[in-house]
Design a protein around this motif. Sequence first.
Motif, PDB file in Angstrom:
ATOM      1  N   ASP A  30       0.806  -1.556   0.119  1.00 47.10           N
ATOM      2  CA  ASP A  30      -0.110   0.145  -0.090  1.00 47.10           C
ATOM      3  C   ASP A  30       1.108   1.495  -0.017  1.00 47.10           C
ATOM      4  O   ASP A  30       0.896   1.826   0.777  1.00 47.10           O
ATOM      5  CB  ASP A  30      -1.092  -0.198   0.930  1.00 47.10           C
ATOM      6  CG  ASP A  30      -1.939  -1.375   1.141  1.00 47.10           C
ATOM      7  OD1 ASP A  30      -2.491  -1.477  -0.083  1.00 47.10           O
ATOM      8  OD2 ASP A  30      -2.578  -1.926   2.072  1.00 47.10           O
ATOM      9  N   HIS A  31       1.394   0.774  -0.837  1.00 46.38           N
ATOM     10  CA  HIS A  31       3.011   2.115  -0.984  1.00 46.38           C
ATOM     11  C   HIS A  31       3.575   2.139   0.175  1.00 46.38           C
ATOM     12  O   HIS A  31       3.898   3.764   0.721  1.00 46.38           O
ATOM     13  CB  HIS A  31       2.209   3.642  -1.423  1.00 46.38           C
ATOM     14  CG  HIS A  31       1.339   2.705  -2.542  1.00 46.38           C
ATOM     15  ND1 HIS A  31       2.645   2.858  -4.125  1.00 46.38           N
ATOM     16  CD2 HIS A  31       0.390   2.615  -3.505  1.00 46.38           C
ATOM     17  CE1 HIS A  31       1.752   2.305  -5.064  1.00 46.38           C
ATOM     18  NE2 HIS A  31       0.454   1.965  -4.838  1.00 46.38           N
ATOM     19  N   THR A  32       3.620   2.021   1.665  1.00 43.17           N
ATOM     20  CA  THR A  32       4.291   2.009   2.457  1.00 43.17           C
ATOM     21  C   THR A  32       5.310   2.724   2.413  1.00 43.17           C
ATOM     22  O   THR A  32       6.726   3.121   3.325  1.00 43.17           O
ATOM     23  CB  THR A  32       3.986   1.159   3.837  1.00 43.17           C
ATOM     24  OG1 THR A  32       3.984   0.222   3.558  1.00 43.17           O
ATOM     25  CG2 THR A  32       2.359   1.793   4.593  1.00 43.17           C
ATOM     26  N   ILE A  33       6.140   1.930   1.633  1.00 41.86           N
ATOM     27  CA  ILE A  33       7.909   1.897   1.294  1.00 41.86           C
ATOM     28  C   ILE A  33       7.755   1.782  -0.854  1.00 41.86           C
ATOM     29  O   ILE A  33       6.687   1.228  -1.216  1.00 41.86           O
ATOM     30  CB  ILE A  33       8.112   0.879   1.738  1.00 41.86           C
ATOM     31  CG1 ILE A  33       8.077   0.463   2.835  1.00 41.86           C
ATOM     32  CG2 ILE A  33       9.973   0.461   0.947  1.00 41.86           C
ATOM     33  CD1 ILE A  33       8.758  -1.369   3.385  1.00 41.86           C
ATOM     34  N   SER A  34       7.805   3.144  -0.707  1.00 44.71           N
ATOM     35  CA  SER A  34       8.737   3.074  -2.199  1.00 44.71           C
ATOM     36  C   SER A  34       8.555   2.944  -3.003  1.00 44.71           C
ATOM     37  O   SER A  34      10.006   1.780  -2.907  1.00 44.71           O
ATOM     38  CB  SER A  34       8.827   4.437  -1.881  1.00 44.71           C
ATOM     39  OG  SER A  34      10.460   5.310  -1.832  1.00 44.71           O
ATOM     40  N   HIS A  35       8.901   2.647  -3.975  1.00 37.20           N
ATOM     41  CA  HIS A  35       9.497   1.591  -5.082  1.00 37.20           C
ATOM     42  C   HIS A  35      10.906   2.302  -5.360  1.00 37.20           C
ATOM     43  O   HIS A  35      11.688   0.934  -5.623  1.00 37.20           O
ATOM     44  CB  HIS A  35       8.820   1.767  -6.594  1.00 37.20           C
ATOM     45  CG  HIS A  35       8.522   3.011  -7.205  1.00 37.20           C
ATOM     46  ND1 HIS A  35       7.742   3.818  -7.276  1.00 37.20           N
ATOM     47  CD2 HIS A  35       9.297   3.149  -8.672  1.00 37.20           C
ATOM     48  CE1 HIS A  35       7.894   4.996  -8.072  1.00 37.20           C
ATOM     49  NE2 HIS A  35       8.995   3.937  -9.259  1.00 37.20           N
ATOM     50  N   ASP A  36      10.854   3.285  -5.501  1.00 35.95           N
ATOM     51  CA  ASP A  36      12.351   3.606  -5.559  1.00 35.95           C
ATOM     52  C   ASP A  36      13.494   3.869  -4.414  1.00 35.95           C
ATOM     53  O   ASP A  36      13.848   3.362  -4.542  1.00 35.95           O
ATOM     54  CB  ASP A  36      12.464   5.404  -5.477  1.00 35.95           C
ATOM     55  CG  ASP A  36      11.758   6.437  -6.618  1.00 35.95           C
ATOM     56  OD1 ASP A  36      11.480   5.538  -8.015  1.00 35.95           O
ATOM     57  OD2 ASP A  36      11.122   6.815  -6.588  1.00 35.95           O
ATOM     58  N   LYS A  37      12.776   3.520  -3.782  1.00 33.33           N
ATOM     59  CA  LYS A  37      13.864   3.084  -1.836  1.00 33.33           C
ATOM     60  C   LYS A  37      13.537   1.082  -2.245  1.00 33.33           C
ATOM     61  O   LYS A  37      15.129   0.880  -1.803  1.00 33.33           O
ATOM     62  CB  LYS A  37      12.358   3.282  -0.977  1.00 33.33           C
ATOM     63  CG  LYS A  37      13.788   2.535   0.686  1.00 33.33           C
ATOM     64  CD  LYS A  37      13.020   3.134   2.498  1.00 33.33           C
ATOM     65  CE  LYS A  37      13.252   2.237   3.028  1.00 33.33           C
ATOM     66  NZ  LYS A  37      13.096   2.834   4.378  1.00 33.33           N
ATOM     67  N   ILE A  38      13.021   0.594  -3.015  1.00 36.91           N
ATOM     68  CA  ILE A  38      13.914  -1.094  -3.285  1.00 36.91           C
ATOM     69  C   ILE A  38      14.040  -1.131  -3.990  1.00 36.91           C
ATOM     70  O   ILE A  38      14.675  -1.835  -4.206  1.00 36.91           O
ATOM     71  CB  ILE A  38      11.762  -1.521  -3.696  1.00 36.91           C
ATOM     72  CG1 ILE A  38      10.680  -1.097  -2.244  1.00 36.91           C
ATOM     73  CG2 ILE A  38      11.613  -2.633  -3.354  1.00 36.91           C
ATOM     74  CD1 ILE A  38       9.174  -1.541  -2.697  1.00 36.91           C
ATOM     75  N   THR A  39      13.697  -0.238  -5.068  1.00 35.98           N
ATOM     76  CA  THR A  39      15.455  -0.511  -6.330  1.00 35.98           C
ATOM     77  C   THR A  39      16.057   0.065  -5.826  1.00 35.98           C
ATOM     78  O   THR A  39      17.392  -0.819  -5.902  1.00 35.98           O
ATOM     79  CB  THR A  39      14.673   0.503  -7.604  1.00 35.98           C
ATOM     80  OG1 THR A  39      13.137   0.310  -7.839  1.00 35.98           O
ATOM     81  CG2 THR A  39      16.083   0.827  -8.027  1.00 35.98           C
ATOM     82  N   ARG A  40      16.638   1.164  -4.960  1.00 38.13           N
ATOM     83  CA  ARG A  40      17.872   1.968  -4.273  1.00 38.13           C
ATOM     84  C   ARG A  40      18.541   0.489  -3.693  1.00 38.13           C
ATOM     85  O   ARG A  40      19.624   0.238  -3.122  1.00 38.13           O
ATOM     86  CB  ARG A  40      18.150   2.931  -3.645  1.00 38.13           C
ATOM     87  CG  ARG A  40      17.871   3.993  -3.999  1.00 38.13           C
ATOM     88  CD  ARG A  40      17.561   5.440  -3.431  1.00 38.13           C
ATOM     89  NE  ARG A  40      16.890   5.529  -2.431  1.00 38.13           N
ATOM     90  CZ  ARG A  40      15.787   5.942  -2.795  1.00 38.13           C
ATOM     91  NH1 ARG A  40      15.419   6.484  -4.155  1.00 38.13           N
ATOM     92  NH2 ARG A  40      14.855   6.271  -1.899  1.00 38.13           N
TER      93      ARG A  40
END
Length: 89
Positions: A30-40
């Motif tokens: 539910d976007h509690t963690i951004s996809h950018d943070k996961i990618t990094r």
Amino acid sequence: MDKILLALYADYLLSSFGQTTATGLSDVLDHTISHDKITRFLANTECNSRELWRLVKPTVRAITQQEGGVILDDTIAENAWTDENDLIT
């Protein structure tokens, strides 16, 4: 290494039946963690097979039964409708 994010990522991979993406994991959370943070995290983390197996082994052992097992396959098969890319040529 962010152990919580690694555990979430491993659970996401184990529970997914289709394509997995950082955006897909972010959606599941539910976007509690951004996809950018996961990618990094994925780009900057030294997560080898041994570390991933150490993390998922308890789950795999818990669901393994005498009459069956868990099979993981990372084969990429070419399909007639698949465009060629660096992985599939």
